[in-house]
Design an enzyme around this catalytic site. Structure first.
Site, PDB file in Angstrom:
ATOM      1  N   HIS A 289       0.841  -1.206   0.000  1.00 59.14           N
ATOM      2  CA  HIS A 289       0.000   0.000   0.000  1.00 59.14           C
ATOM      3  C   HIS A 289       0.879   1.260   0.000  1.00 59.14           C
ATOM      4  O   HIS A 289       0.590   2.220  -0.730  1.00 59.14           O
ATOM      5  CB  HIS A 289      -0.917  -0.035   1.233  1.00 59.14           C
ATOM      6  CG  HIS A 289      -1.858   1.097   1.352  1.00 59.14           C
ATOM      7  ND1 HIS A 289      -2.872   1.322   0.455  1.00 59.14           N
ATOM      8  CD2 HIS A 289      -1.930   2.086   2.278  1.00 59.14           C
ATOM      9  CE1 HIS A 289      -3.543   2.404   0.826  1.00 59.14           C
ATOM     10  NE2 HIS A 289      -2.989   2.888   1.918  1.00 59.14           N
TER      11      HIS A 289
ATOM     12  N   ASP B  56       2.252   1.928  -3.376  1.00 62.60           N
ATOM     13  CA  ASP B  56       1.217   2.511  -4.223  1.00 62.60           C
ATOM     14  C   ASP B  56       1.113   4.018  -3.973  1.00 62.60           C
ATOM     15  O   ASP B  56       1.029   4.813  -4.915  1.00 62.60           O
ATOM     16  CB  ASP B  56      -0.125   1.827  -3.954  1.00 62.60           C
ATOM     17  CG  ASP B  56      -1.221   2.311  -4.875  1.00 62.60           C
ATOM     18  OD1 ASP B  56      -0.978   2.419  -6.094  1.00 62.60           O
ATOM     19  OD2 ASP B  56      -2.334   2.582  -4.371  1.00 62.60           O
TER      20      ASP B  56
END
Length: 104
Positions: free
Chosen positions: A76, A79
């Site tokens: 995450h 990202d």
């Protein structure tokens, strides 16, 4: 070495700040405040460098043979970093475009 969650949250923190500065730069450019926009882009770059350094430190440690247990939160964070890089790149183009529009 810090735990992977701390590393991930540091990446998210700096990437999020960078993205925020990039969007502020676009808003400033839209309103013709180009010096402010340029300063915000510098701040965005500084935050991106911080996030990238956290990532680089992790890569160096892994290259030295330290075991890195990746987690979903780290994915995450990656990202967030990728999106912050994209936002900053787009903000640079956006600011330059508005500079051209204001010249006319």
């Amino acid at each position: 070495m810090e735990d992977i969650q701390t590393i991930a949250f540091n990446i998210i923190l700096h990437a999020g700040e960078s993205k925020n500065y990039s969007f502020q730069a676009m808003q400033s450019a839209r309103n013709g405040r180009f010096l402010e926009a340029e300063e915000l882009l510098k701040m965005a770059s500084k935050e991106l460098n911080e996030a990238h350094q956290v990532q680089t430190d992790l890569l160096v440690n892994e290259a030295k043979g330290e075991k890195v247990n990746l987690s979903v939160i780290f994915v995450h964070a990656q990202d967030h970093l990728s999106m912050a890089i994209f936002a900053k790149d787009m903000a640079v183009e956006y600011v330059e475009g508005f500079k051209l529009m204001y010249k006319k």
